[in-house]
Scaffold this active site. Sequence first.
Site, PDB file in Angstrom:
ATOM      1  N   ASP A   8       0.849  -1.183   0.000  1.00  0.00           N
ATOM      2  CA  ASP A   8       0.000   0.000   0.000  1.00  0.00           C
ATOM      3  C   ASP A   8       0.890   1.241   0.000  1.00  0.00           C
ATOM      4  O   ASP A   8       1.617   1.486   0.966  1.00  0.00           O
ATOM      5  CB  ASP A   8      -0.882  -0.049   1.251  1.00  0.00           C
ATOM      6  N   GLY A  30      -9.263   4.335  -6.715  1.00  0.00           N
ATOM      7  CA  GLY A  30      -7.958   3.675  -6.751  1.00  0.00           C
ATOM      8  C   GLY A  30      -6.930   4.363  -5.874  1.00  0.00           C
ATOM      9  O   GLY A  30      -7.225   4.801  -4.756  1.00  0.00           O
ATOM     10  N   ASP A  32      -5.513   7.262  -6.178  1.00  0.00           N
ATOM     11  CA  ASP A  32      -5.869   8.657  -5.948  1.00  0.00           C
ATOM     12  C   ASP A  32      -6.805   8.790  -4.747  1.00  0.00           C
ATOM     13  O   ASP A  32      -6.569   9.588  -3.832  1.00  0.00           O
ATOM     14  CB  ASP A  32      -6.525   9.216  -7.221  1.00  0.00           C
ATOM     15  N   THR A 120      -2.321   1.911 -15.085  1.00  0.00           N
ATOM     16  CA  THR A 120      -2.599   0.492 -15.335  1.00  0.00           C
ATOM     17  C   THR A 120      -3.893  -0.001 -14.688  1.00  0.00           C
ATOM     18  O   THR A 120      -4.268  -1.147 -14.889  1.00  0.00           O
ATOM     19  CB  THR A 120      -1.433  -0.400 -14.854  1.00  0.00           C
ATOM     20  N   GLY A 121      -4.570   0.852 -13.936  1.00  0.00           N
ATOM     21  CA  GLY A 121      -5.846   0.467 -13.317  1.00  0.00           C
ATOM     22  C   GLY A 121      -6.998   0.782 -14.253  1.00  0.00           C
ATOM     23  O   GLY A 121      -7.069   0.244 -15.361  1.00  0.00           O
ATOM     24  N   TYR A 123      -7.419   3.190 -16.120  1.00  0.00           N
ATOM     25  CA  TYR A 123      -6.996   3.775 -17.394  1.00  0.00           C
ATOM     26  C   TYR A 123      -6.537   2.711 -18.391  1.00  0.00           C
ATOM     27  O   TYR A 123      -6.251   3.000 -19.537  1.00  0.00           O
ATOM     28  CB  TYR A 123      -5.896   4.815 -17.178  1.00  0.00           C
TER      29      TYR A 123
END
Length: 181
Positions: A8, A30, A32, A120-121, A123
């Site tokens: 994390d 995510g 952010d 990579t999430g 997006y």
Amino acid sequence: MIEVLKGDITKIEVDAIVNAANTSLLGGSGVDGAIHKVGGTAILEDCQKIRSKQGGCKIGEAVITTAGKLPAKFVIHTVGPVWNKGKNNEEKLLASAYFNSLKLASDNQIQSISFPNISTGIYKFPKQKAAKIAIKTVSDFLTTTANLKKVIFVCFDEENYKIYSELLKKMKPRKSGLHTL
């Protein structure tokens, strides 16, 4: 020195953590959302000041704020590109997000920084391609500065952790102690 950790990013003790932000700088989901939640209102207040001055953060750019309640001193917010099958200069924009974050860190005498796996999430940037861009951009940048001593890629998921670990194992040491692909 480049490292990879699975964990994390909000718990990493470094001078600065990088936030995979959106252009509004007002938090999201995510990484952010987690950074804003753990860091508290001080981060949002700094982001609002930046928005008042420049209207947010463009894709590939970076801005710096306090880290609020996070164990880091600063948060560098950068906006990665949404993947559109490589048709909108996404690779160059992702490299710019990493480069501009590193430049901002160096300009602020930051010695240790941790990055999430930008874009990579939600997006949907292909993870292998994103990891190669991230590692190459960081490796190249480290040859140009003495300020940064440690860069950590913090992977939230096992897939990214394995990708980064494998790519970093393939790196060859340089005389300076840095590594390259």
